[in-house]
Enzyme design. Sequence first.
Site, PDB file in Angstrom:
ATOM      1  N   TYR A  24      24.963  46.859 -60.384  1.00 58.50           N
ATOM      2  CA  TYR A  24      25.736  45.652 -60.677  1.00 58.50           C
ATOM      3  C   TYR A  24      25.952  45.478 -62.181  1.00 58.50           C
ATOM      4  CZ  TYR A  24      26.737  42.695 -56.596  1.00 58.50           C
ATOM      5  OH  TYR A  24      27.290  42.138 -55.463  1.00 58.50           O
ATOM      6  N   ASP A  52      16.105  40.598 -62.253  1.00 54.97           N
ATOM      7  CA  ASP A  52      16.752  41.500 -63.199  1.00 54.97           C
ATOM      8  C   ASP A  52      16.376  41.231 -64.646  1.00 54.97           C
ATOM      9  OD1 ASP A  52      17.969  43.021 -61.281  1.00 54.97           O
ATOM     10  OD2 ASP A  52      19.824  41.894 -61.271  1.00 54.97           O
TER      11      ASP A  52
END
Length: 766
Positions: free
Chosen positions: A491, A407
């Site tokens: 998320y 990420d």
Amino acid sequence: MATTEEKATSCCAAPPKVAAIAPVVASAAAPIAGGGGGKVAAVEEWDVDDKATLTANAKASAKGIPIMTRAQTSHPLDPLSAAEIAVAVATVRAAGATPEVRDSMRFVEVVLLEPEKNVVALADAYFFPPFQPSLIPRTKGGPVIPGKLPPRRARLVVYNRKSNETSIWVVELSEVHAATRGGHHRGKVVSSEVIPDVQPPMDAVEYAECEAVVKSFPPFIEAMKKRGIEDMELVMVDAWCAGYHSEADAPSRRLAKPLIFCRTESDSPMENGYARPVEGLHILVDIQNNVVIEFEDRKLVPLPPADPLRNYTPGETRGGVDRSDLKPLQILQPEGPSFRINGHFVEWQKWNFRIGFTPREGLVIYSVAYIDESRGRRPVAHRLSFVEMVVPYGDPNEPHYRKNAFDAGEDGLGKNAHSLKRGCDCLGYIKYFDAHFTNYTGGVETIENCVCLHEEDHGILWKHQDWRTGLAEVRRSRRLSVSFICTVANYEYGFYWHFYQDGKIEAEVKLTGILSLGALTPGESRKYGTTIAPGLYAPVHQHFFVARMDMAVDCKPTEAFNQVVEVNVKVEEPGQNNVHNNAFYAEEKVLKSELKAMRDCDPSVARHWIVRNTRTVNRTGQPTGYKLVPGSNCLPLAGAEAKFLRRAAFLKHNLWVTPYKRDEMFPGGEFPNQNPRINEGLATWVTKDRPLEETAIVLWYVFGITHIPRLEDWPVMPVERIGFMLMPHGFFNCSTAVDVPPSAGELEAKDSPVAKLIPNNLLAKL
């Protein structure tokens, strides 16, 4: 990255302009380069937090110490301003050989090129608070101090969409360049280099383009009709990076393997579309040319039915009502906060540090130091940040086995940060900092209120009650929290650095948001996940975070006197030294080289690690240090040949230690996207097995959580917390916690039940 104040209050307003006379007349033995000998320079207007800085300067001048004004307004570690970003982009674009090249440039990242530590030392010594002339080594005849700091530099990652090439540029900036004509003046190109066989992180513009091209692809439209969807406005396309699983994923093409989801209501933009994953479709998109190059409808799996519990918006929209039995809770600081801000320089209690921000890491904490009254300002760390995170999934089925997102390296934590809201993301008296970024086409964008700085009550710091007298002493703990929150697809991650009154630093990550789901055929269940709604399951997965800590325990920026010691608790062997079989002790071992410092957590022996200064001792004669205390942790639950470990070999151990090297920043290498190289980055650097016995130490701490989803994690996952602690270990001569003022409402002896048992004459003496 600009600073902004909390709009609801004025207690932390920008400090007033104060006239400061500088440079102070230097002694003849310490001339100021470019300063006109011993003449006094003109008065300059600049920000100071209060009169204390000027008083300190006056005292320093009386001792013959030359104190400089700021020759530039930005500290060498301040994030790039919007004007500086614009200058850097314009400079690189103008350097393009042809109009075609210039039009093809896509600006992935524009970030401050952080200077060498000696430049930071010079800035902190004479140009910016906390003004520490002792940082500059004394030379024969005294220090020669330049009239100004070196120009700031920007580092740019540029993707050429036509040639599929990635290049790195370094541009020199100046105060004139950054201020002239709104920042449109050009800087100077210092270097440029094409990096072969890499793909830079993906951008939000590419995400949007990928979604558009997939939704307009005729075979995809037909496949969705088979699943009962004809309105493409309901379709969500999340363009996940392809990773690297075989030569088909090589970086010669810029690829995405999107995941597909579908909402149920066209007039409900806040509906949780992740509740209806579309299974059975294989899609490969060429992001460079914006075309679908592979498509296959492999298996028809019905869309999960609309679930009334799918949404995370207020209760009425999901068939229920919100709770109404909570009374208001207010956090009040009627006299304002205890911290002080000067630009990006923060002072609170005995702490001071600088705040930075990058598109990749997000929040960066620089120059962390603790003020010890007996020893003055004592450095703890030069730079703290989260440099990578990896989320591997444990389902071997399509498409979930490919879900192993980097990420930070593939997307960017900072670029995906939120604009925070008072009363929701943060409570109390807030100091906000804005963040500036380049967008894909080179424009400058600002995330307002990106970083939150505030104080929090944290329960009891310490307490003791004397049972004989009933007298009690108690202190409440307060901490200073610096944080930001980002969203990467489904998320959310909150990243926090907490500073405590007793010298502790806590790193914490809070995980929340929406689970990444899969669809089930009627009557099906999955071994590798949890069924959370009809036709819907959540695969098992892990989250790993990498904290990079450039330590400087009791070291000036130019010093390298640290080492790492591992501590394990040992049970004494039965025998003469352990006749009662109860003996245990702490055993220390110096981690002498990089390969010996590849270590894992072991709670069974209370394992922790101490960064020690090899030349500074405390009052007992022991080396001063800071210890890393692990929290809950795990290792990858994957076989040695797992494809994601090819790029993420750094996950194989919880602790890595390297000597400081300026260009060793990211554990998986700078470009993990579609990276075909094995063990690039940290796992390769340590093979040099460089010595660690006395050097500038960099700790790489890898910590993770294994997420086996629960029914309660749907539709939105309540926050899970994970982190670790840096604690002083023999660092102070005495507990600094005793300096904290007493709290109100302490127990008095006359109110104690025990007091009734104490003779009156003794009670009177109390």
